[in-house]
Design a protein around this motif. Structure first.
Motif, PDB file in Angstrom:
ATOM      1  N   ILE A 275       0.861  -1.179   0.000  1.00 36.19           N
ATOM      2  CA  ILE A 275       0.000   0.000   0.000  1.00 36.19           C
ATOM      3  C   ILE A 275       0.899   1.231   0.000  1.00 36.19           C
ATOM      4  O   ILE A 275       2.049   1.164   0.413  1.00 36.19           O
ATOM      5  CB  ILE A 275      -0.934   0.030   1.224  1.00 36.19           C
ATOM      6  N   PRO A 276       0.380   2.375  -0.458  1.00 33.72           N
ATOM      7  CA  PRO A 276       1.220   3.568  -0.582  1.00 33.72           C
ATOM      8  C   PRO A 276       1.974   3.923   0.697  1.00 33.72           C
ATOM      9  O   PRO A 276       3.108   4.368   0.652  1.00 33.72           O
ATOM     10  CB  PRO A 276       0.212   4.663  -0.944  1.00 33.72           C
ATOM     11  N   TRP A 277       1.330   3.705   1.843  1.00 31.51           N
ATOM     12  CA  TRP A 277       1.958   4.135   3.092  1.00 31.51           C
ATOM     13  C   TRP A 277       3.202   3.334   3.433  1.00 31.51           C
ATOM     14  O   TRP A 277       4.060   3.809   4.185  1.00 31.51           O
ATOM     15  CB  TRP A 277       0.958   4.057   4.241  1.00 31.51           C
ATOM     16  N   PHE A 278       3.332   2.130   2.911  1.00 36.71           N
ATOM     17  CA  PHE A 278       4.486   1.297   3.265  1.00 36.71           C
ATOM     18  C   PHE A 278       5.795   1.949   2.839  1.00 36.71           C
ATOM     19  O   PHE A 278       6.852   1.644   3.356  1.00 36.71           O
ATOM     20  CB  PHE A 278       4.368  -0.094   2.630  1.00 36.71           C
ATOM     21  N   LEU A 279       5.708   2.855   1.887  1.00 38.62           N
ATOM     22  CA  LEU A 279       6.890   3.585   1.433  1.00 38.62           C
ATOM     23  C   LEU A 279       7.353   4.565   2.502  1.00 38.62           C
ATOM     24  O   LEU A 279       8.504   4.953   2.549  1.00 38.62           O
ATOM     25  CB  LEU A 279       6.513   4.385   0.188  1.00 38.62           C
ATOM     26  N   HIS A 280       6.439   4.966   3.345  1.00 38.22           N
ATOM     27  CA  HIS A 280       6.734   6.058   4.265  1.00 38.22           C
ATOM     28  C   HIS A 280       6.749   5.659   5.721  1.00 38.22           C
ATOM     29  O   HIS A 280       6.856   6.500   6.599  1.00 38.22           O
ATOM     30  CB  HIS A 280       5.722   7.181   4.063  1.00 38.22           C
TER      31      HIS A 280
ATOM     32  N   LEU B 250       0.692  12.846   2.029  1.00 37.51           N
ATOM     33  CA  LEU B 250       1.420  11.698   1.474  1.00 37.51           C
ATOM     34  C   LEU B 250       2.264  12.146   0.280  1.00 37.51           C
ATOM     35  O   LEU B 250       3.447  11.813   0.181  1.00 37.51           O
ATOM     36  CB  LEU B 250       0.425  10.620   1.029  1.00 37.51           C
ATOM     37  N   MET B 253       5.287  14.029   1.468  1.00 37.68           N
ATOM     38  CA  MET B 253       6.336  13.123   1.968  1.00 37.68           C
ATOM     39  C   MET B 253       7.106  12.511   0.805  1.00 37.68           C
ATOM     40  O   MET B 253       8.325  12.368   0.862  1.00 37.68           O
ATOM     41  CB  MET B 253       5.714  11.993   2.778  1.00 37.68           C
ATOM     42  N   ARG B 257      11.054  13.040   0.499  1.00 43.72           N
ATOM     43  CA  ARG B 257      11.912  11.859   0.492  1.00 43.72           C
ATOM     44  C   ARG B 257      12.720  11.782  -0.807  1.00 43.72           C
ATOM     45  O   ARG B 257      13.905  11.460  -0.794  1.00 43.72           O
ATOM     46  CB  ARG B 257      11.053  10.611   0.651  1.00 43.72           C
ATOM     47  N   TRP B 277      -1.992   5.239   9.794  1.00 44.76           N
ATOM     48  CA  TRP B 277      -0.610   5.132   9.331  1.00 44.76           C
ATOM     49  C   TRP B 277       0.259   6.278   9.802  1.00 44.76           C
ATOM     50  O   TRP B 277       1.484   6.144   9.859  1.00 44.76           O
ATOM     51  CB  TRP B 277      -0.581   5.045   7.800  1.00 44.76           C
ATOM     52  N   THR B 281       4.634   6.496  10.210  1.00 44.86           N
ATOM     53  CA  THR B 281       5.483   7.074   9.188  1.00 44.86           C
ATOM     54  C   THR B 281       6.780   7.520   9.858  1.00 44.86           C
ATOM     55  O   THR B 281       6.899   7.523  11.087  1.00 44.86           O
ATOM     56  CB  THR B 281       4.798   8.290   8.541  1.00 44.86           C
ATOM     57  N   ASP B 282       7.719   7.881   9.039  1.00 41.75           N
ATOM     58  CA  ASP B 282       9.017   8.316   9.548  1.00 41.75           C
ATOM     59  C   ASP B 282       9.188   9.790   9.276  1.00 41.75           C
ATOM     60  O   ASP B 282       9.452  10.173   8.139  1.00 41.75           O
ATOM     61  CB  ASP B 282      10.118   7.518   8.849  1.00 41.75           C
TER      62      ASP B 282
END
Lengths: 329, 329
Positions: A275-280, B250, B253, B257, B277, B281-282
């Motif tokens: 899902i898109p959030w896994f990148l962040h 999103l 970010m 990034r 989420w 996040t980071d």
DNA sequence: CTGAAAGCGCTTACAG
DNA sequence: CTGAAAGCGCTTACAG
């Protein structure tokens, strides 16, 4: 609200003629058509789809019963289904089973009473009574993502076995030897497939899989958190946890973070479904990605084939491993 | 599929009697009722909701037109709406406008033809022609989240002004002086409210707000990314970026990034709408949280009030600031 | 090219 | 307590 009768009398024609212009029947004189169109415009007439459905025996509506709309995978699937359905002239009514068989039954029953033209189901569990109803109802039916074995129903799904195998190899090469997995409901084909592919690949790598490394989950976040807690309480906790869906991965992160542990230094994490959030997330999460849009499109096409009297094939799509940093590097 | 006639002849009663047991009418002899129930069971009869709707002039269906189902805020809203609707005996058909006025018009028109009992809309923009239709259709209508000004329609929404003010104070106390904001579509009330509250609070803090610090977005991720790119290309980039919805955050970010910058050291980030989420996040993202479930429930209650002939009040819910680490500490 | 009529599957006054 | 009949708003052979 104006009815076809009102339009007919205003245009000084019969309702049959109004119906004909509504349905683009060629046999209408241009000036008659213009008069009718005018009356429609003036009255703000809007055809009654309920009456039309009763008469034509079709509702131009598809049902989609999904195990959990809040799961981003299903949200995306629902969106893809709606897009493709619209392209074919259908609307879709979504029923959210929330992983509860009773709610699933409620929605299927409701959809059947509404005489939807076809049904898309990602079954929560194989409760046979609803299935009997379904089979008896003769409503065109396609399973998507999950399915019930031994039924003569087309299935459109992702085969994740290859990608799971790649994941295990990836983990092995990173030096991990103690691998844990959080399973989905046992009644679920996807859950079983993901688990069995994982266990098999682990075995092929010459690793052992103690039973306490197999956590039971239900595809929702809380169960991922609970399973992770049990793993981390073990005298010898696993080095990596593989969550078989994205919500359980979220729960796992919650638990890991709550204990002040770090990913991947203290414990690695991977998930099925990208899902898109896994990148962040911190760190970005290694995941197995499905082609969800395509899944939705193909499902609708299969169902429309069935509805229009053509044969529908089952479709199996591949998944792919997306390596990020959550298992080490 | 069996009809009421089939049931009647099998139970050796009239269709009127079958209809009575279907509708729990008291005036049916117990043994007659039993015979009918039996016939229903044996035939696997399922009442035709289409025919019933045509006759009773109600569909027990609500429409929900939402600007973007893939936005977690609307997903959650849709789920809450469905739950509350089911509790009142209604189904809901969701139309996803995808922030496109033409799609919004398509869905509203489709729902009206289906003769839904009431409509919930979070309008994408104030295209007056559809609204005229709506007003003319006399269909009970409630706006949720967003609304069209100057219309006699109940609005159920979150007032984020107070929380936005708190956010600005928080940023100021952290030492930030150059604050940027990514706006939503101008045609959108929520977008305007969030922006104007932000600008006002910034002014109250004695800070200036150069026009290049106000980015234009459309509530979707790509626009957040583009606006962020423009901010970061500025000779004097902002210290913090406030995205007025979670998808634009999103996108922001993504851009941050991609440039190898860090949050919050290089640039801070805050968002309107909190989602699970953001915790992971980071770094975890500071956000303004709505009570989305309550929003959905109240909206449905207002609509049901309207449908059942009662007056419906507008409802305004508060938002709250959730401070995490994305703006510094 | 157009209209009268039947019928889709229900519900509901009305009469008995 | 039960049934015959009308009618909801359309579509579609059939006849002209």
């Amino acid at each position: 609200m104006a009815s076809i009768k009102d339009v007919a009398s205003r245009a000084e024609v019969s309702v049959a003629t109004v119906s004909r212009v509504l349905n683009d029947h060629p046999a209408v004189r241009p000036d008659t058509r213009a008069r009718v169109l005018n009356a429609i415009e003036e009255l703000g007439y809007r055809p009654n789809a309920v009456a039309r459905s009763l008469r034509t025996h079709q509702t131009r509506t598809l049902g989609l019963v999904v195990s959990d709309v809040m799961n981003p995978f299903f949200t995306e699937l629902a969106r893809a289904v709606e897009d493709e359905a619209r392209a074919h002239g259908y609307s879709v009514i979504i029923g959210n089973a929330d992983e509860q068989p009773s709610l699933q039954a409620h929605h299927i029953s409701n959809l059947l009473e509404r005489r939807i033209d076809g049904l898309l189901v990602s079954p929560t569990e194989d409760d046979s009574s609803i299935l009997t109803d379904l089979a008896a109802s003769k409503t065109p039916l396609v399973f998507v993502d999950r399915w019930i074995p031994h039924l003569d129903v087309p299935v459109v799904h992702t085969d994740g076995r290859q990608a799971v195998r790649q994941l295990v190899r990836h983990l092995y090469e990173l030096g991990h030897r103690r691998l844990a997995v959080i399973a989905g409901p046992e009644t679920t084909t996807t859950g079983n497939e993901r688990i069995s592919a994982f266990l098999e690949a682990v075995g092929d790598s010459g690793l052992s899989m103690p039973p306490e490394y197999v956590g039971k989950g239900d595809f929702q976040a809380a169960s991922g958190q609970a399973a992770t807690a049990r793993f981390l309480d073990l005298p010898k906790p696993p080095q990596v946890i593989f969550a078989t869906d994205n919500l359980m991965a979220l729960g796992a992160m919650d638990e890991i973070r709550a204990r002040g542990l770090r990913v991947p230094e203290d414990v690695g994490l991977a998930a099925f479904d990208d899902i898109p959030w896994f990148l962040h997330t911190d760190p970005p999460i290694t995941a197995i990605a499905q082609r969800t849009d395509e899944l939705g499109h193909r499902t609708v096409r299969a169902l429309v084939d069935l509805i229009e009297g053509r044969a529908a094939d089952s479709v199996t799509l591949p998944a792919s491993l997306v390596i990020r940093r959550s298992c080490g590097e």
